[in-house]
Design an enzyme around this catalytic site. Sequence first.
Site, PDB file in Angstrom:
ATOM      1  CE  LYS A 145      -3.135  -2.193   3.321  1.00 57.01           C
ATOM      2  NZ  LYS A 145      -3.563  -2.095   4.734  1.00 57.01           N
ATOM      3  NE  ARG A 157      -0.591   1.892   5.306  1.00 57.32           N
ATOM      4  CZ  ARG A 157       0.385   1.103   4.880  1.00 57.32           C
ATOM      5  NH1 ARG A 157       1.372   1.591   4.158  1.00 57.32           N
ATOM      6  NH2 ARG A 157       0.384  -0.184   5.177  1.00 57.32           N
ATOM      7  CE  LYS A 204      15.326   2.676   6.083  1.00 59.32           C
ATOM      8  NZ  LYS A 204      14.558   1.981   7.153  1.00 59.32           N
ATOM      9  CD  GLU A 223       8.149  -0.443  -3.226  1.00 61.58           C
ATOM     10  OE1 GLU A 223       7.346   0.290  -2.645  1.00 61.58           O
ATOM     11  OE2 GLU A 223       8.330  -1.617  -2.901  1.00 61.58           O
ATOM     12  CG  ASP A 224       6.563   2.852   0.274  1.00 62.47           C
ATOM     13  OD1 ASP A 224       6.997   1.882  -0.370  1.00 62.47           O
ATOM     14  OD2 ASP A 224       6.042   2.727   1.400  1.00 62.47           O
ATOM     15  CG  PHE A 245      10.609   2.035  11.520  1.00 64.01           C
ATOM     16  CD1 PHE A 245      10.753   0.682  11.262  1.00 64.01           C
ATOM     17  CD2 PHE A 245       9.362   2.624  11.317  1.00 64.01           C
ATOM     18  CE1 PHE A 245       9.675  -0.069  10.818  1.00 64.01           C
ATOM     19  CE2 PHE A 245       8.285   1.883  10.873  1.00 64.01           C
ATOM     20  CZ  PHE A 245       8.445   0.530  10.616  1.00 64.01           C
ATOM     21  CB  VAL A 246      11.147   6.705   7.462  1.00 62.20           C
ATOM     22  CG1 VAL A 246      12.468   7.360   7.811  1.00 62.20           C
ATOM     23  CG2 VAL A 246      11.328   5.657   6.377  1.00 62.20           C
TER      24      VAL A 246
HETATM   25  C1  PRP Z   1       7.383  -1.931   2.276  1.00 62.93           C
HETATM   26  C2  PRP Z   1       7.538  -0.918   1.172  1.00 62.93           C
HETATM   27  C3  PRP Z   1       8.073  -1.708   0.025  1.00 62.93           C
HETATM   28  C4  PRP Z   1       8.844  -2.818   0.711  1.00 62.93           C
HETATM   29  C5  PRP Z   1      10.295  -2.555   0.598  1.00 62.93           C
HETATM   30  O1  PRP Z   1       6.145  -2.543   2.106  1.00 62.93           O
HETATM   31  O2  PRP Z   1       6.324  -0.313   0.850  1.00 62.93           O
HETATM   32  O3  PRP Z   1       7.051  -2.251  -0.770  1.00 62.93           O
HETATM   33  O4  PRP Z   1       8.433  -2.848   2.069  1.00 62.93           O
HETATM   34  O5  PRP Z   1      11.020  -3.520   1.313  1.00 62.93           O
HETATM   35  P1  PRP Z   1      12.128  -4.442   0.660  1.00 62.93           P
HETATM   36  O6  PRP Z   1      12.974  -3.574  -0.242  1.00 62.93           O
HETATM   37  O7  PRP Z   1      12.884  -4.931   1.867  1.00 62.93           O
HETATM   38  O8  PRP Z   1      11.463  -5.547  -0.078  1.00 62.93           O
HETATM   39  P2  PRP Z   1       5.399  -3.302   3.284  1.00 62.93           P
HETATM   40  O9  PRP Z   1       5.649  -4.771   3.176  1.00 62.93           O
HETATM   41  O10 PRP Z   1       5.762  -2.660   4.583  1.00 62.93           O
HETATM   42  O11 PRP Z   1       3.885  -3.072   2.928  1.00 62.93           O
HETATM   43  P3  PRP Z   1       3.068  -1.709   2.772  1.00 62.93           P
HETATM   44  O12 PRP Z   1       3.579  -1.012   1.527  1.00 62.93           O
HETATM   45  O13 PRP Z   1       1.661  -2.160   2.635  1.00 62.93           O
HETATM   46  O14 PRP Z   1       3.301  -0.871   4.011  1.00 62.93           O
END
Ligand code: PRP
Length: 176
Positions: free
Chosen positions: A45, A167, A133, A101-102, A154-155
């Site tokens: 998300k 969020r 990161k 991607e965020d 942790f952001v």
């Molecule tokens: C987070 C973020 C990326 C992923 C990155 O998603 O949004 O999609 O982790 O991590 P990685 O590079 O270690 O794979 P999360 O699983 O927290 O789900 P969300 O986007 O629903 O918060």
Amino acid sequence: MPEPDQSKLRVLLSAAMIHERIQALGAEIHAAYPEGPIYMIGILKGSWIFLADLVRAIPRHVRVEFIGISSYGKGKTSSGEVRLTKDIDASLEGKDVIVVEDIVDTGVTLTYLIQLLQQRRPRSIKVAALLDKPSRRLRPIQPNYCGFTVPDEFVVGYGLDFAEDYRNLPDICVVE
Ligand code: PRP
């Protein structure tokens, strides 16, 4: 349910800084692509707010899709145990695709997704990430378009969560 505790948050990137950087990213992306729509695929998300602002900074036709990825428990490690939970609706064959991607952390999510989407024969596939990161990386993947490099903290905010809270913060904050 109690309100999320905001007293432990420190602003890392203000809404104004984020806005300014996204305008520049949008212009960079627009200049880099030939005519025709760009298929922007947001990973649920966390990317939805970034995607919403980024597409409005790109002055051309774009198509917006969302894709869902799940990791098994919190074990999103080098084992790469991720799977698709929601697929996109459009065909990507012959299209210019940008995965949005965020944050790129270990890179496991993106590595899996790029491999999956490559099988659909897009003309090009690139990655736009608001945050990178690199200190946490387990896979050799780099975003093509990156908003900010962040330290290993942790952001939250601007789409990023802590246990699904925060969020909707307009700034990106460190949880202390
Ligand atoms: C987070 C973020 C990326 C992923 C990155 O998603 O949004 O999609 O982790 O991590 P990685 O590079 O270690 O794979 P999360 O699983 O927290 O789900 P969300 O986007 O629903 O918060």
